[in-house]
Write an enzyme that holds these catalytic residues in place. Sequence first.
Site, short mmCIF file in Angstrom:
data_model
loop_
_atom_site.label_atom_id
_atom_site.label_comp_id
_atom_site.label_asym_id
_atom_site.label_seq_id
_atom_site.Cartn_x
_atom_site.Cartn_y
_atom_site.Cartn_z
N LYS A 239 0.83 -1.20 0.00
CA LYS A 239 0.00 0.00 0.00
C LYS A 239 0.87 1.25 0.00
CE LYS A 239 -3.85 -1.93 2.75
NZ LYS A 239 -4.95 -1.74 1.80
N ARG A 313 -10.42 -11.52 2.10
CA ARG A 313 -11.33 -12.53 1.56
C ARG A 313 -10.73 -13.92 1.60
NH1 ARG A 313 -11.66 -9.43 -4.03
NH2 ARG A 313 -11.41 -7.79 -2.48
#
Length: 461
Positions: A239, A313
């Site tokens: 990120k 996920r």
Amino acid sequence: MHPLLLPAGTSAIPVHCVARTDWPALRDGFAPLPRSFAQAQGFEARPGQHVVLPDAAGALAVVLLGVDPSGPRRRDPFAPGRLAAILPPGDYALAGDIGDPGLAALGWLLTSYRFERYRKPKAAAARLVLPDGVDGEELSNLAQASALARDLVNTSAADLGPAEIEAAVRSLGESHAAEVDSIVGDDLLAANFPMIHAVGRASPRAPRLVELCWGQEGDPKVTLIGKGVAFDTGGLNLKTDAGMLLMKKDMGGAAAAIAAAGMIMRAKLKVRLRLLVPAVENAVSGSSFRPGDVLRSRKGLTVEIGNTDAEGRLILADALALADEEAPELLLDYATLTGAARVALGPDLPPFYTHDDGLAAEIARLSAAVNDPVWRMPLWPPYDGMLDSKIADMNNVSGGAFAGSVTAALFLDRFVEKSRSYAHFDIYGWNPSTRPGRPEGGECQAARLTYALAKQLYGVR
């Protein structure tokens, strides 16, 4: 009862909530001194405007708060709670046009929340007399569980890793005589949780799956799953600095699930509760999982990694597969999963996904009733193909810029087959700014509506 609540009928300073249309009549009933004082301060009962009025001796006698008038525009039920962070310490009682008294009082308690782990505590907060007809124990349950979730989200990732998330679950379990177990580190591979292990293996803080079980075996099975990414660097798909700044909150789904479990157990609802928290840190090292890797899931489906920053996920999928094996009556998961959800609905309105129209209707109704907002989004079948992979059963991302929250929900949906009803909440877990009942910082989203849903469906022991 909550330390900021006083029994109904306790003598206290009245807080008059008044709409602008009703202000002239209330004003004309005041004695000359408070009437003149309100006028001198320009009080017009604008929504959010407040003023404190003295008695003849100069002591605080009355508080006035302007609120939205009744009408087609929905008033914030927490609006009276804004004063909890403004008024000086003392005892207060809500009066006038307060709307739903339970939500008004809850707004007061939620506004009073302070996170003071890293600084000197402030003076005692203003206390509130319990409105007539409101259950103080129920109110305390909701406020204290929400505060626990906020504390977890607000805590620095240096002080809240996977082990500390497990400790929070264990502490909650001990409070309610629940069974708590965990699978840690390489034991995850032996127990067939390969994706939880892959996401967390790069960190020196070992990944784990924490499980809490509570209630009687014969009662309806309700399973809650929370994404517990203690900190998310993005992995090898690193990120930016701005994108990493709030990543201590990436365990907000776990915090919400823990809070909901606490509400259910404290109220002794008639369920067999199972709480699953896959807890990891998505770090960077020589053992990081990579873009292009293919992981085998607990369910047996293979997953090509299109982006290591779509890690939540993956850990949820293994936990969902485990939960689905016992076919619970109700299966809910909570995750700070996608930025796309915030683009679509903003930080205050988490989307939820389910195939069950009846469940969706109840979630929507209860969401409004308890002021815990969510909004249904579609599990749109044509988008399922966006997760196709040329070398595996599926990819963990769509590879495109569109429908990111929908495709994430479709990914998770592939791991649920046997559960009677399933819903996924893509929460934000953070208040960017302060509003009544929602101070800036970590937030507990979808937990109170989960409690209301379970209470309605299954009742109390």
